[in-house]
Scaffold this active site. Structure first.
Site, mmCIF file in Angstrom:
data_model
loop_
_atom_site.group_PDB
_atom_site.id
_atom_site.type_symbol
_atom_site.label_atom_id
_atom_site.label_comp_id
_atom_site.label_asym_id
_atom_site.label_seq_id
_atom_site.Cartn_x
_atom_site.Cartn_y
_atom_site.Cartn_z
ATOM 1 N N ASP A 1 26.033 42.291 40.801
ATOM 2 C CA ASP A 1 26.758 43.158 41.721
ATOM 3 C C ASP A 1 26.372 42.676 43.119
ATOM 4 O O ASP A 1 25.203 42.809 43.520
ATOM 5 C CB ASP A 1 26.326 44.614 41.506
ATOM 6 N N TYR B 1 39.424 48.913 55.190
ATOM 7 C CA TYR B 1 39.569 47.560 54.638
ATOM 8 C C TYR B 1 39.893 46.582 55.774
ATOM 9 O O TYR B 1 39.272 45.516 55.896
ATOM 10 C CB TYR B 1 40.674 47.564 53.588
HETATM 11 P P1 NAI Z 1 40.669 41.582 42.351
HETATM 12 O O1 NAI Z 1 40.391 43.039 42.336
HETATM 13 O O2 NAI Z 1 41.369 40.957 41.237
HETATM 14 O O3 NAI Z 1 39.311 40.774 42.600
HETATM 15 C C1 NAI Z 1 38.225 41.270 43.319
HETATM 16 C C2 NAI Z 1 37.005 40.820 42.576
HETATM 17 O O4 NAI Z 1 35.831 41.190 43.306
HETATM 18 C C3 NAI Z 1 36.922 41.489 41.205
HETATM 19 O O5 NAI Z 1 36.579 40.519 40.245
HETATM 20 C C4 NAI Z 1 35.813 42.496 41.389
HETATM 21 O O6 NAI Z 1 35.133 42.833 40.208
HETATM 22 C C5 NAI Z 1 34.933 41.755 42.384
HETATM 23 N N1 NAI Z 1 33.979 42.648 43.026
HETATM 24 C C6 NAI Z 1 34.248 43.718 43.792
HETATM 25 N N2 NAI Z 1 33.109 44.339 44.124
HETATM 26 C C7 NAI Z 1 32.101 43.603 43.576
HETATM 27 C C8 NAI Z 1 30.710 43.735 43.543
HETATM 28 N N3 NAI Z 1 30.087 44.757 44.161
HETATM 29 N N4 NAI Z 1 29.970 42.815 42.878
HETATM 30 C C9 NAI Z 1 30.583 41.798 42.230
HETATM 31 N N5 NAI Z 1 31.905 41.628 42.210
HETATM 32 C C10 NAI Z 1 32.662 42.531 42.869
HETATM 33 O O7 NAI Z 1 41.463 41.337 43.694
HETATM 34 P P2 NAI Z 1 41.839 40.000 44.485
HETATM 35 O O8 NAI Z 1 43.105 40.307 45.137
HETATM 36 O O9 NAI Z 1 41.721 38.800 43.642
HETATM 37 O O10 NAI Z 1 40.709 39.989 45.605
HETATM 38 C C11 NAI Z 1 39.892 38.871 45.883
HETATM 39 C C12 NAI Z 1 39.633 38.813 47.371
HETATM 40 O O11 NAI Z 1 40.875 38.555 48.031
HETATM 41 C C13 NAI Z 1 39.079 40.117 47.959
HETATM 42 O O12 NAI Z 1 38.068 39.819 48.895
HETATM 43 C C14 NAI Z 1 40.296 40.696 48.664
HETATM 44 O O13 NAI Z 1 39.941 41.533 49.718
HETATM 45 C C15 NAI Z 1 41.015 39.439 49.124
HETATM 46 N N6 NAI Z 1 42.421 39.636 49.450
HETATM 47 C C16 NAI Z 1 43.346 39.926 48.477
HETATM 48 C C17 NAI Z 1 44.688 40.102 48.822
HETATM 49 C C18 NAI Z 1 45.747 40.418 47.819
HETATM 50 O O14 NAI Z 1 46.903 40.679 48.201
HETATM 51 N N7 NAI Z 1 45.486 40.379 46.539
HETATM 52 C C19 NAI Z 1 45.119 40.013 50.215
HETATM 53 C C20 NAI Z 1 44.081 39.694 51.140
HETATM 54 C C21 NAI Z 1 42.786 39.522 50.757
#
Ligand code: NAI
Length: 251
Positions: free
Chosen positions: A64, A158
Site C-alpha cells: 500500500d 483530486y
Molecule cells: P485504476 O483505478 O485502474 O488504477 C489505479 C491503481 O492505483 C489501482 O491499481 C489501485 O489499486 C492503485 N492504488 C490506489 N491507491 C493505492 C495504494 N494506496 N497503494 C497501492 N496501490 C494503490 O485507475 P487508472 O485510471 O488506471 O489510474 C492510474 C493513474 O492514472 C492514477 O494516478 C490516476 O489519477 C491517473 N489518471 C487517470 C485518468 C483516467 O481517465 N483514467 C485521467 C488522469 C489521470
C-alpha cells in the site's frame, strides 16, 4: 519503440488500468517489471503475464503506497534482488467520490493527498536515492490533465493533488537532472479504466463527443507515452508534462 531488455522497471498501481497496461508494454519490450499494488491475486497474474510476454524475471510486490515505509521497502527489495532500478513509473492514484468542495469530509482530503502527493513524495525519495547512487535513472509520475485544467465539477481535491504532483515533478526534475536522473510527468485525459468508469459520469458518449479526438482514450495509449518518456529517445526531455488527452488541453 526502443527495447528495454535488461532494464529493471518499477510500476505502482500495476493491478489495473493504466498501470497494468504499462507493465505489460514494458514487459513486451523486454523489461523485467516489478509490479506493485495491493491486490495479491491480480498482481501475481499481471507479473506472470509480464514474464510470459518477454519480461523475464518480472514479479509482484504487495504494498500500500500510502504506508510510511512501503515504497522504501519496495525499492530496497528491488535493489536486493536486481542491484539497480532503471525506471520507476509512479502511477498509483485515487480519486474522491464526487461532491461539492464544501461537502467533502476532511478525511477524504487526507486520503486524496496521502495517495496522490505524499505517497508520490515517498516513492520518489526512495527511487531518487538509489538512482543517485547508481549514476542515473528515469522517473515518470502519473499526474492528470485535471492538475492543469479540471473538467470535473465535484473533484476539486483530486485536481489540487494532481497540480501538486506536477509541481513536485518539475522541482525534482530540476534538482536531479545534473545527476543523470530524468523526471517527467504523463498527464492522461479521459482514459477508459476502472477509476474513470467509477467517476459517475452520466453519459460517456457526451464526454467523448466533447473531446477533439471525439473518443475516450485507452490505457495502452498512455502506456506508449510512458515507454517513450522512459526510453533514450527522450534523453533531453526533463521536467515535462506529457499530455495524452485526445486534444482536451489544446481545445
Ligand atoms: P485504476 O483505478 O485502474 O488504477 C489505479 C491503481 O492505483 C489501482 O491499481 C489501485 O489499486 C492503485 N492504488 C490506489 N491507491 C493505492 C495504494 N494506496 N497503494 C497501492 N496501490 C494503490 O485507475 P487508472 O485510471 O488506471 O489510474 C492510474 C493513474 O492514472 C492514477 O494516478 C490516476 O489519477 C491517473 N489518471 C487517470 C485518468 C483516467 O481517465 N483514467 C485521467 C488522469 C489521470
Amino acid at each position: 519503440m526502443a527495447g528495454f531488455t535488461g532494464k529493471i522497471v518499477l510500476v505502482t498501481g500495476a493491478t489495473s488500468g493504466i498501470g497494468e497496461a504499462t507493465a505489460r508494454a514494458f514487459a513486451r519490450s523486454g523489461a523485467t517489471v516489478v509490479a506493485v499494488g495491493r491486490n495479491q491475486d491480480k498482481g501475481a497474474a499481471v507479473a506472470a503475464e509480464c514474464a510470459a510476454v518477454g519480461g523475464v524475471g518480472s514479479l509482484f510486490l504487495a504494498a500500500d503506497v500510502t504506508e510510511p515505509e512501503a515504497m522504501s521497502g519496495v525499492v530496497g527489495q528491488v535493489m536486493e534482488r536486481f542491484g539497480r532500478l532503471d525506471v520507476a513509473f509512479n502511477n498509483a492514484g485515487w480519486q474522491e467520490p464526487r461532491a461539492p468542495l464544501d461537502e467533502q469530509p476532511d478525511a477524504v482530503f487526507d486520503q486524496v493527498f496521502d495517495t496522490n502527493v505524499r505517497a508520490l513524495f515517498l516513492a520518489m525519495k526512495a527511487e531518487i536515492a538509489v538512482m543517485r547512487g547508481q549514476g542515473g535513472g528515469v522517473v515518470i509520475n502519473n499526474a492528470s490533465v485535471s492538475g492543469v485544467r479540471n473538467p470535473n465539477p465535484g473533484l476539486s481535491l483530486y485536481a489540487a493533488s494532481k497540480a501538486a504532483a506536477l509541481a513536485l515533478t518539475r522541482s525534482a526534475a530540476m534538482e536531479c537532472a545534473p545527476q543523470g536522473i530524468r523526471i517527467n510527468a504523463v498527464s492522461p485525459g479521459r482514459i477508459v479504466t476502472p477509476m474513470m468508469l467509477g467517476s459517475k459520469i452520466a453519459d460517456m458518449s457526451v464526454v467523448a463527443a466533447g473531446l477533439p479526438a471525439r473518443r475516450l482514450g485507452q490505457p495502452e495509449e498512455v502506456a506508449e507515452a510512458v515507454l517513450w518518456l522512459a526510453s533514450d529517445a527522450a534523453s533531453f526531455v526533463i521536467g515535462h508534462n506529457f499530455c495524452v488527452d485526445g486534444g482536451f488541453l489544446a481545445a
